[in-house]
Write a protein that holds these residues in place. Structure first.
Motif, mmCIF file in Angstrom:
data_model
loop_
_atom_site.group_PDB
_atom_site.id
_atom_site.type_symbol
_atom_site.label_atom_id
_atom_site.label_comp_id
_atom_site.label_asym_id
_atom_site.label_seq_id
_atom_site.Cartn_x
_atom_site.Cartn_y
_atom_site.Cartn_z
ATOM 1 N N ARG A 254 0.827 -1.196 0.000
ATOM 2 C CA ARG A 254 0.000 0.000 0.000
ATOM 3 C C ARG A 254 0.869 1.258 0.000
ATOM 4 N N LYS A 255 0.352 2.276 -0.696
ATOM 5 C CA LYS A 255 1.100 3.536 -0.800
ATOM 6 C C LYS A 255 1.260 4.202 0.562
ATOM 7 N N LEU A 256 0.350 3.865 1.490
ATOM 8 C CA LEU A 256 0.393 4.507 2.803
ATOM 9 C C LEU A 256 1.357 3.818 3.763
ATOM 10 N N ALA A 257 1.843 2.632 3.419
ATOM 11 C CA ALA A 257 2.616 1.803 4.350
ATOM 12 C C ALA A 257 3.807 2.548 4.956
ATOM 13 N N VAL A 258 4.538 3.288 4.153
ATOM 14 C CA VAL A 258 5.759 3.954 4.647
ATOM 15 C C VAL A 258 5.441 5.128 5.571
ATOM 16 N N TYR A 259 4.179 5.556 5.612
ATOM 17 C CA TYR A 259 3.809 6.703 6.442
ATOM 18 C C TYR A 259 3.056 6.292 7.708
ATOM 19 N N GLU A 260 2.813 4.999 7.899
ATOM 20 C CA GLU A 260 2.010 4.551 9.025
ATOM 21 C C GLU A 260 2.669 4.851 10.369
ATOM 22 N N SER A 261 3.964 4.674 10.472
ATOM 23 C CA SER A 261 4.668 4.965 11.730
ATOM 24 C C SER A 261 4.557 6.446 12.074
ATOM 25 N N TYR A 262 4.698 7.277 11.069
ATOM 26 C CA TYR A 262 4.578 8.725 11.267
ATOM 27 C C TYR A 262 3.175 9.081 11.755
ATOM 28 N N LEU A 263 2.154 8.483 11.144
ATOM 29 C CA LEU A 263 0.767 8.774 11.520
ATOM 30 C C LEU A 263 0.469 8.316 12.943
ATOM 31 N N ARG A 264 0.989 7.139 13.315
ATOM 32 C CA ARG A 264 0.792 6.656 14.696
ATOM 33 C C ARG A 264 1.411 7.630 15.696
ATOM 34 N N LEU B 66 -6.637 5.425 9.711
ATOM 35 C CA LEU B 66 -6.859 6.189 10.938
ATOM 36 C C LEU B 66 -7.974 5.587 11.787
ATOM 37 N N ARG B 67 -8.984 4.984 11.131
ATOM 38 C CA ARG B 67 -10.043 4.319 11.898
ATOM 39 C C ARG B 67 -9.496 3.172 12.732
ATOM 40 N N SER B 68 -8.457 2.503 12.222
ATOM 41 C CA SER B 68 -7.865 1.392 12.969
ATOM 42 C C SER B 68 -7.090 1.868 14.187
ATOM 43 N N LEU B 69 -6.737 3.161 14.222
ATOM 44 C CA LEU B 69 -5.992 3.710 15.358
ATOM 45 C C LEU B 69 -6.908 4.172 16.487
ATOM 46 N N LYS B 70 -8.177 4.402 16.164
ATOM 47 C CA LYS B 70 -9.099 4.885 17.185
ATOM 48 C C LYS B 70 -9.430 3.771 18.167
ATOM 49 N N PRO B 71 -9.439 4.055 19.467
ATOM 50 C CA PRO B 71 -9.797 3.026 20.449
ATOM 51 C C PRO B 71 -11.250 2.623 20.284
ATOM 52 N N SER B 72 -11.520 1.320 20.437
ATOM 53 C CA SER B 72 -12.889 0.823 20.300
ATOM 54 C C SER B 72 -13.727 1.335 21.454
#
Length: 209
Positions: free
Chosen positions: A61-71, A107-113
């Motif tokens: 995925r194009k977003l993969a390299v930015y996931e750590s930054y987003l977290r 980003l939805r996966s980062l939100k607490p349930s």
């Protein structure tokens, strides 16, 4: 027949499990009424989504390299939440070539349930109320519906499968329900059934046929 795990039950029993759960029955109560194990009931209720098709070879995925930054950005902003539009501009400036939908999904996966609110049961006196509703299974070819009636006090339910939702069918189902449940209640509640409700007053009682 419906096959779930190691249990083989009829289509009617499968439908009854779904209907009884919708009317507030516990897993143990459903298992007792249907005549199967609690585990079988649980498996039937869990299998509600169609299997998703996945490619054998997944592209990066194009977003993969930015996931750590987003977290890191969201962690540092707690208890606040950084909107997707803001983060989109930030990673776009860093070379992100993907779309907004992919970013929003991550980003939805980062939100607490969120914790589900407890179900508050509305109690009534014996013989006071019965809740009635249609359950629709098939519309076009060989239509199939279920008339569902549940007593407010005991939560005892009556389910009848029919091929239409006409007023004549509805009246017959009521008569069968009263006979099966052993009496007539003082009040019957309907949830916007087209066969019954012709108009609803937000500040008063519903107008029914």
């Amino acid at each position: 027949m419906a096959f779930i795990g190691a249990a083989l039950i009829s289509q009617e029993a499968y439908v009854e499990i779904k209907v009884l759960r919708r009317h507030g029955k516990s897993l143990r109560e459903i298992a007792k009424e249907v005549g199967c194990s609690v585990n079988t009931v649980r498996r039937h209720l869990e299998v509600s989504e169609k299997p998703r098709y996945e490619r054998q070879v997944k592209r990066e995925r194009k977003l993969a390299v930015y996931e750590s930054y987003l977290r890191l950005r969201q962690e540092s902003a707690k208890p606040l939440w950084i909107p997707a539009t803001v983060l989109y501009r930030e990673i776009k400036a860093r070379g992100y070539m993907g779309g907004m939908s992919q970013l929003r999904g991550f980003l939805r996966s980062l939100k607490p349930s969120q914790t589900e609110e407890p179900v508050i049961r509305y109690e009534t006196m014996a013989g006071d109320q019965m809740q009635v509703d249609w359950v629709e299974f098939r519309k076009v070819k060989d239509p199939l519906y279920a008339f569902c009636a549940t007593l407010g006090y005991s939560r005892a339910s009556y389910v009848e499968f029919v091929s239409d939702m006409k007023i004549e069918t509805l009246i017959r189902c009521h008569q069968n329900a009263f006979e099966a449940l052993g009496g007539v209640v003082k009040q019957v509640l309907y949830d916007n059934m087209k066969t019954v409700v012709i108009e609803r007053d937000a500040y008063g009682v519903l107008v029914a046929i």
